[in-house]
Motif scaffolding. Structure first.
Motif, PDB file in Angstrom:
ATOM      1  N   ALA A  41     -10.255   9.014  10.407  1.00  0.00           N
ATOM      2  CA  ALA A  41     -10.615   7.676   9.936  1.00  0.00           C
ATOM      3  C   ALA A  41      -9.390   6.777   9.870  1.00  0.00           C
ATOM      4  O   ALA A  41      -9.406   5.634  10.315  1.00  0.00           O
ATOM      5  CB  ALA A  41     -11.286   7.760   8.565  1.00  0.00           C
ATOM      6  N   ALA A  42      -8.292   7.324   9.347  1.00  0.00           N
ATOM      7  CA  ALA A  42      -7.099   6.498   9.159  1.00  0.00           C
ATOM      8  C   ALA A  42      -6.451   6.134  10.483  1.00  0.00           C
ATOM      9  O   ALA A  42      -5.859   5.066  10.624  1.00  0.00           O
ATOM     10  CB  ALA A  42      -6.095   7.240   8.273  1.00  0.00           C
ATOM     11  N   THR A  43      -6.562   7.030  11.485  1.00  0.00           N
ATOM     12  CA  THR A  43      -5.852   6.783  12.745  1.00  0.00           C
ATOM     13  C   THR A  43      -6.770   6.230  13.827  1.00  0.00           C
ATOM     14  O   THR A  43      -6.321   5.973  14.936  1.00  0.00           O
ATOM     15  CB  THR A  43      -5.212   8.078  13.270  1.00  0.00           C
ATOM     16  N   LEU A  44      -8.043   6.041  13.489  1.00  0.00           N
ATOM     17  CA  LEU A  44      -8.997   5.581  14.497  1.00  0.00           C
ATOM     18  C   LEU A  44      -8.542   4.304  15.209  1.00  0.00           C
ATOM     19  O   LEU A  44      -8.658   4.203  16.436  1.00  0.00           O
ATOM     20  CB  LEU A  44     -10.373   5.374  13.849  1.00  0.00           C
TER      21      LEU A  44
ATOM     22  N   SER B  40       0.808  -1.216   0.000  1.00  0.00           N
ATOM     23  CA  SER B  40       0.000   0.000   0.000  1.00  0.00           C
ATOM     24  C   SER B  40       0.841   1.265   0.000  1.00  0.00           C
ATOM     25  O   SER B  40       0.289   2.343  -0.096  1.00  0.00           O
ATOM     26  CB  SER B  40      -0.987   0.002   1.178  1.00  0.00           C
ATOM     27  N   SER B  41       2.159   1.118   0.105  1.00  0.00           N
ATOM     28  CA  SER B  41       2.973   2.321   0.147  1.00  0.00           C
ATOM     29  C   SER B  41       2.891   3.102  -1.163  1.00  0.00           C
ATOM     30  O   SER B  41       3.019   2.558  -2.251  1.00  0.00           O
ATOM     31  CB  SER B  41       4.438   1.964   0.414  1.00  0.00           C
ATOM     32  N   PHE B  42       2.676   4.385  -1.025  1.00  0.00           N
ATOM     33  CA  PHE B  42       2.653   5.251  -2.202  1.00  0.00           C
ATOM     34  C   PHE B  42       3.956   6.029  -2.336  1.00  0.00           C
ATOM     35  O   PHE B  42       4.506   6.159  -3.436  1.00  0.00           O
ATOM     36  CB  PHE B  42       1.476   6.226  -2.114  1.00  0.00           C
ATOM     37  N   SER B  43       4.478   6.529  -1.223  1.00  0.00           N
ATOM     38  CA  SER B  43       5.571   7.490  -1.333  1.00  0.00           C
ATOM     39  C   SER B  43       6.846   6.879  -1.905  1.00  0.00           C
ATOM     40  O   SER B  43       7.508   7.505  -2.736  1.00  0.00           O
ATOM     41  CB  SER B  43       5.839   8.157   0.017  1.00  0.00           C
ATOM     42  N   ALA B  44       7.200   5.654  -1.481  1.00  0.00           N
ATOM     43  CA  ALA B  44       8.451   5.083  -1.994  1.00  0.00           C
ATOM     44  C   ALA B  44       8.409   4.894  -3.508  1.00  0.00           C
ATOM     45  O   ALA B  44       9.291   5.384  -4.220  1.00  0.00           O
ATOM     46  CB  ALA B  44       8.763   3.777  -1.268  1.00  0.00           C
TER      47      ALA B  44
ATOM     48  N   LEU C 100      -3.702   5.780   0.813  1.00  0.00           N
ATOM     49  CA  LEU C 100      -4.129   6.353  -0.466  1.00  0.00           C
ATOM     50  C   LEU C 100      -5.594   6.033  -0.726  1.00  0.00           C
ATOM     51  O   LEU C 100      -6.359   6.869  -1.226  1.00  0.00           O
ATOM     52  CB  LEU C 100      -3.257   5.775  -1.588  1.00  0.00           C
ATOM     53  N   ALA C 101      -5.997   4.795  -0.375  1.00  0.00           N
ATOM     54  CA  ALA C 101      -7.380   4.374  -0.604  1.00  0.00           C
ATOM     55  C   ALA C 101      -8.330   5.157   0.281  1.00  0.00           C
ATOM     56  O   ALA C 101      -9.417   5.546  -0.150  1.00  0.00           O
ATOM     57  CB  ALA C 101      -7.524   2.875  -0.342  1.00  0.00           C
ATOM     58  N   ILE C 102      -7.924   5.416   1.524  1.00  0.00           N
ATOM     59  CA  ILE C 102      -8.791   6.207   2.399  1.00  0.00           C
ATOM     60  C   ILE C 102      -8.952   7.607   1.820  1.00  0.00           C
ATOM     61  O   ILE C 102     -10.052   8.157   1.761  1.00  0.00           O
ATOM     62  CB  ILE C 102      -8.212   6.269   3.831  1.00  0.00           C
TER      63      ILE C 102
ATOM     64  N   ASP D  84       0.786   9.450   1.998  1.00  0.00           N
ATOM     65  CA  ASP D  84      -0.151   8.616   1.250  1.00  0.00           C
ATOM     66  C   ASP D  84      -1.591   9.085   1.380  1.00  0.00           C
ATOM     67  O   ASP D  84      -2.338   9.134   0.417  1.00  0.00           O
ATOM     68  CB  ASP D  84      -0.059   7.160   1.733  1.00  0.00           C
ATOM     69  N   LEU D  85      -1.967   9.427   2.630  1.00  0.00           N
ATOM     70  CA  LEU D  85      -3.357   9.775   2.884  1.00  0.00           C
ATOM     71  C   LEU D  85      -3.706  11.132   2.289  1.00  0.00           C
ATOM     72  O   LEU D  85      -4.773  11.317   1.701  1.00  0.00           O
ATOM     73  CB  LEU D  85      -3.611   9.776   4.402  1.00  0.00           C
ATOM     74  N   VAL D  86      -2.785  12.107   2.434  1.00  0.00           N
ATOM     75  CA  VAL D  86      -3.153  13.481   2.104  1.00  0.00           C
ATOM     76  C   VAL D  86      -2.869  13.847   0.645  1.00  0.00           C
ATOM     77  O   VAL D  86      -3.349  14.861   0.166  1.00  0.00           O
ATOM     78  CB  VAL D  86      -2.423  14.493   3.022  1.00  0.00           C
TER      79      VAL D  86
END
Lengths: 584, 358
Positions: free
Chosen positions: A459-462, A228-232, A426-428, A523-525
């Protein structure tokens, strides 16, 4: 049965009602934070455009480049990363907990750090060291500057992406395996030794079976994080058109075909989620073992003999290369006139320099750049707000879970609140765009507002917030509040004198963890931010892709420091902020 | 004598599980009442109802003549207003307060002045030998010291009723014996009524003036210690209480059970149909012989344990297991066959519901 007119009954009813109210509140929260956005993706896919996108992505002309090649890359990276993390993390964990290796103390501390360093910072530090001239002279790395001919496959693409992810994720595997090995009580291995089992057999027949559930869980977690990693892949793959599902999905959404992006996001969720769900199953079956915890008393350590120092040097190299070296690379790069020419021409321009048309197209140093200063404060504000909001939600949901008496409803609340763990950041982000990006009834679109960032962050850190609340509540045994009740203290007084003092440090630790996850997150933002709402990580990413490497590196260094400091603060708060435990 | 506790027809259910069913109980002022029973029998629930930590589902509770819980009439008194102290199994010391603050806090809640509080803390600390430890946090105290702090905290506000929920179960054997003596001492000094939950019958026998044996949410027997041992009211009590516990013998006419003829004195008391009944014979009344004889049955010796000056012998035979207590005999060796003779009359007879009929 309870008589309806009774005061005892009334007392009980009040409790039931408040617990029902809590449950309802938790359901509303979870619904809006977790389920509705996911439903948004599902709805987008079910629309005619979505159906077209599905057939395009899976069978169309673009299927190969859009799905199958990125999917293969993603899987390959996931497997190699998971395997390498288990080997590396397990090896270090074994050295630190079970052997008499010299320097195992400091090595143990350093091995926990990479987990706190954001992936994109490690990826950027890779370009500092191994970059070639593909992005122009300014992106030449340290080794290229020294005159080495850095092969392209080492500079960009799948190999560096994999290495960077390993360098970040092995410490998760390490931390989990250490925790499991500590549980292999000395008694367990001692019993086997007394039975006359040789060491190899003890390892094979006692230690491995007990830690196997953890190995599976750690492997699955590393796999899911890697896929799920986007940044790398975005930093190290995009320049050479090396794609994973995450970068493809991002590209599709950014270039105006969001449905295709959602299809890829859905595939990502399935791949990452399936592995984590499998590991949850494996762990549940392994649970029987964890009750067999010997007291970790005096631990007999395997003597490494002459291998002690060579192994210690190897381990030191690994942990230094994944912690201190990336940090130093970023710092030195940001202090050099040219990326990679690390010690040639020191300058503070990228930190405090005035705008100079000769350098970086007139961009001022990051501490003078209004856009960056704004981003700094925005990031902190968003992080703080997310932290507070997430902990409030965590309190409601966590308390509802602990008060809910119907097992089915309780487990449903639990499952849904932990669902975001299975969903890539990223999906969130994509889910929130798809649902809150458009006006809902009378409510305006949230896109481009800080609100959507905070809500998505919550949501992501819940799961972390709920977990923090749960650990905090465990801190307060029921009897502690009951004995205060018998002493005649009011509910408010109990809360103030007993409950809050006993839970505060755990709750603050949870808050700091959420805060730092938000501050360092890319990834999230990446899909949610707008230029009016600049965030540090996004700016660093933009600078890096636009060739302003040193600015990116300076920002990354700042975030790295914030991140590690906050993590250390959180774990310190979790462990040591209770003086009454110290004076033993 | 005044009655400190009166429970009338108290019932408590959790969902469809009945924790307590129709409990009637009276505890006199100054009594040391022990609630004794296996785990899950409802004894802790009963204590929580008395303390007010949970309301009864049904029935009413009076403390010192005042009704504190009566759901049918809407009466409910909060635990803090019941003037009682409670000591929890886990001690429940507030970990962020020192021993002194733990003892002091309830006094503060009660609204005592500073001087009076300080004096009272010193007083109870003296009673429980806590002086040197008052400024330590609970985590820096041993189990026994924590226990004393918990007791000091409970007695500091001078409650007329003290509740103990298995307070000694986390201590080692040596400390348990010491604490038992101290609790008895405390009972005398304070004159408070004590209700004490335990599953350890040694504790019950040595301290109680009143033993309430609970099983499955019901009171099996409510008597003084001697009576509970010598005249158990139910088969459960016979089997659960006593050290060693009594032998329960299923009576019958067939070869695999003890024929009623073996207990010859029974003939007039039971009819031939009563073969599902059980007779209790105390181990010390079982006599062992090397040879067969009338009213003797063959058993194999499983193990023998020294028990004071005598021997406790565990036996296994066609009619089940049996324990005998008596002088050391040469014929009793592990694995050997011996012959057990029962007295003419058993110590008690229970019907098929487990109720004592003789």
């Amino acid at each position: 049965m309870i008589s309806p007119s009774g005061a005892g009954g009334a007392f009980l009813r009040r409790q039931q009602m408040s617990s029902q109210g809590l449950t309802a509140g938790a359901q509303v929260l979870l619904g809006h934070l977790v389920l509705v956005p996911l439903a948004g993706i599902a709805a987008a896919l079910a629309s005619p455009a979505g159906m077209d996108a599905i057939s395009d992505v899976f069978t169309g002309r673009i299927a190969r480049n859009m799905l199958w090649v990125p999917l293969t890359n993603t899987f390959l990276i996931g497997f190699v990363v998971a395997l390498a993390c288990l080997l590396l993390g397990g090896f270090l964990a074994w050295l630190v907990t079970m052997t008499d290796m010299p320097l195992r103390g400091p090595i143990g501390v350093l091995a926990a750090l990479p987990f706190m360093i954001p992936t994109f910072a490690v990826a950027l530090s890779w370009t500092v060291l191994f970059g070639d001239d593909r992005l122009g002279q300014s992106s030449m790395g340290f080794f290229a500057q020294l005159g080495f001919d850095v092969p392209s496959w080492l500079a960009w693409g799948g190999v560096p992406v994999t290495i960077v992810l390993i360098a970040h994720l092995y410490s998760i595997a390490y931390l989990m395996i250490v925790a499991a090995l500590v549980l292999v009580g000395r008694d367990l291995t001692a019993a086997a030794e007394i039975a006359g089992a040789p060491r190899s057999q003890i390892l094979r027949n006692i230690v491995f079976p007990v830690v196997t559930p953890t190995l599976i869980a750690a492997g699955a977690l590393c796999f899911a994080e890697a896929v799920s990693s986007f940044s790398a892949p975005a930093i190290l793959g995009l320049p050479v058109r090396f794609h994973t599902l995450a970068t493809r999905a991002y590209g599709a959404i950014e270039t105006g075909s969001p449905e295709r992006g959602f299809v890829l996001i859905a595939v990502m969720i399935l791949v990452a989620g399936a592995f984590l769900a499998l590991s949850a199953l494996a762990q549940r079956r392994g649970q029987a073992f964890t009750t067999v915890t010997g007291k970790a008393g005096h631990r007999g350590r395997t003597s490494l003999g002459v291998w002690g120092w060579p192994l210690a040097l190897t381990a030191t190299t690994v942990v230094v290369l994944t912690t201190i070296v990336p940090a130093l690379a970023l710092v030195f790069s940001s202090l050099s006139a040219q990326t990679g020419a690390l010690f040639a021409d020191p300058t503070l321009h990228f930190w405090i320099g005035q705008s100079d048309p000769g350098i970086a197209q007139g961009q001022a140093g990051i501490l003078r750049n209004p856009q960056l200063v704004l981003a700094f404060w925005t990031t902190l504000a968003i992080g703080l707000m997310t932290g507070i909001a997430a902990m409030l939600c965590g309190l409601i949901v966590g308390t509802a879970i602990s008060k809910e008496r119907y097992p089915l409803r309780r487990s449903l609340l639990e499952q849904v609140s932990f669902l975001p763990l299975l969903i890539p950041g990223l999906a969130i982000g994509a889910a929130f765009i798809s649902f809150y990006g458009a006006p809902i009834g009378p409510l305006p679109s949230l896109y481009g507002t800080p609100t959507i960032l905070v809500i998505a962050g919550v949501a992501a850190t819940l799961p972390f917030a709920v977990q923090a609340v749960a650990t905090a509540r465990e801190q307060v045994a029921r009897e502690l509040e009951e004995s205060a009740r018998i002493a005649g203290a009011s509910q408010v007084r109990i809360l103030g004198a007993i409950t809050i003092p006993l839970t505060a440090s755990k709750l603050i630790a949870g808050f700091v963890l959420v805060f730092v996850k938000m501050v360092r997150d890319l990834d999230l933002v990446i899909l949610l931010y707008t230029p009016q709402l600049p965030l540090l990580t996004v700016l660093a990413f933009r600078y890096a892709s636009d060739g302003f490497a040193q600015f990116a590196h300076a920002i990354a260094a700042v975030i790295l420091v914030i991140s590690v400091a906050a993590h250390l603060l959180a774990s310190g708060l979790g462990r040591n902020a209770q003086p009454w435990l110290k004076d033993q | 004598m005044t009655k400190t506790i009166v429970l009338s027809d108290v019932t408590k259910t959790y969902g469809d599980q009945t924790a307590l069913a129709g409990i009637n109980l009276t505890v006199e002022e100054g009594a040391f009442c022990v609630l004794l029973g296996p785990s899950g029998c409802g004894k802790s629930t009963l204590l929580r109802l008395i303390s007010g930590l949970e309301p009864p589902g049904h029935g009413d509770i009076q403390l010192n003549g005042e009704t504190v819980a009566d759901p049918a009439n809407g009466v409910w008194v909060q635990p803090g207003k019941r003037h009682l102290g409670m000591v929890f199994q886990s001690y429940a010391l507030w970990p962020h307060k020192t021993a002194r603050e733990n003892i002091d806090w309830p006094l503060r809640i009660a609204g005592l002045r500073f001087d009076d509080r300080a004096k009272r803390v010193t007083e109870v600390a003296d009673i429980l030998n806590l002086g040197p430890y008052l400024d330590r946090y609970p985590s820096a105290l041993s189990g026994g010291q924590q226990q004393r702090v918990a007791i000091a905290r409970a007695i500091a506000p001078r409650p007329r009723l003290l509740l103990f929920d298995e307070p000694l179960s986390n201590l080692d054997a040596q400390l348990r014996v010491e604490m038992r003596a101290e609790l008895l001492n405390l009972h005398q000094k304070t004159g408070a009524t004590i209700v004490y939950v335990t599953h350890d019958q040694m504790e019950a026998m040595t301290m109680a003036t009143q033993i309430v044996v609970l099983n499955d949410g019901r009171i099996e027997q409510d008597d003084d210690a001697q009576t509970v041992i010598s005249r158990p009211q139910t088969a459960f009590v016979a089997k659960f209480v006593g050290n060693p516990p009594g032998n329960l013998i299923t009576l019958g006419q067939t070869a695999d059970r003890w024929a009623m003829a073996d207990l010859s004195g029974l003939a007039g008391k039971l009819s031939a149909d009563d073969h599902a009944f059980q007779a209790m014979v105390r181990p010390e009344k079982v006599r062992l012989h090397a040879d067969a004889g009338p009213r003797r049955r063959a058993f194999r010796v499983i193990e023998q344990l020294p028990f004071g000056a005598e021997h406790l012998v565990r036996l296994d035979g066609d009619t089940g297991r049996m324990t005998a207590l008596g002088p050391v005999l040469p014929c009793v060796r592990n694995g050997a066959t011996v012959y057990a003779e029962l007295p003419e009359l058993p110590d008690a007879i229970f019907d098929d519901q487990g109720e004592r009929i003789a």
